[in-house]
Design an enzyme around this catalytic site. Sequence first.
Site, PDB file in Angstrom:
ATOM      1  CD  GLU A   8      95.492  41.397  25.434  1.00  0.00           C
ATOM      2  OE1 GLU A   8      96.581  40.813  25.431  1.00  0.00           O
ATOM      3  OE2 GLU A   8      94.550  41.096  26.200  1.00  0.00           O
ATOM      4  CE  LYS A  63      99.426  39.909  27.947  1.00  0.00           C
ATOM      5  NZ  LYS A  63      98.217  39.269  27.358  1.00  0.00           N
ATOM      6  CB  CYS A  67      95.505  41.171  29.223  1.00  0.00           C
ATOM      7  SG  CYS A  67      94.101  40.031  29.398  1.00  0.00           S
TER       8      CYS A  67
END
Length: 276
Positions: A57, A126, A160
């Site tokens: 990430e 995200k 994540c």
Amino acid sequence: MNQESNQTSRQADRWRVALIQCDIALGKPGENRAKLELAMERAAAAVEKPDVILLPELWNTGYALTKIREIADPEGREHREWLSAFARRHRIHVVGGSIAEIREGQVYNSMPVFNRTGEEVAAYSKIHLFRLMEEEKYLQPGERSVTFELDGLQAGAAICYDIRFPELARSLALRGAKLLFVAAEWPQPRLNHWRTLLAARAIENQMYVIACNRTGKSGGDEFFGHSLILDPWGEIVAEGGEGEEIVTGSIDLTLVDHVRRRIPVFADRRPQNYEW
């Protein structure tokens, strides 16, 4: 069946996966790209050449959020062009971890995906922003989940904090995903959460989970690596240590269908009974 068809069939059944687990220099895109390029070239030159490479990430900037607008890649253009060229040159799928990119005045944490010909087949931003690292103050959340196809296989994307939301992974599985690619900067001391959540997403959705985490230190945070490849039973195929390394493993995509037939979770769902 000709040789090309045989190769396509083998690729569809079994993949070699490489995860680039590395430290990330805070706020230094050029330095980070140079490091990633060396590691990716090493991965591509391995005796067992990978079918797909996954990056961590925010590998271009790290969590340099206070200056993220100044260093984010405009439209992700520079990094996308580089990743596309690498994929095309080596005939390897590249799941580009995630990069900080700026679009229409907003910064996104985005994962671009490229197939063997260098074509960008997906881009995921995200959705769930992590308040403990103040992402919501500096980043714009994505608005949709993403599935994509590589060698005829459906896969999904997560970044994540997303793995704490089981409904995201389930929605991807319901749309046909047999693999979930996860890019992360998951810090100490939550190693147990990392392993448990990834295993849960694999088991409950009967899919491979392929997760690349960074390592090293940044500000007051320490990152433990332990990148993971998990099969649809939740068993560990490969796991990294705490330092920089290329984590590799082979996955058998026929196992997904076997597990889903053995325990028919999706056929036994009763969504009409899940409403409160």
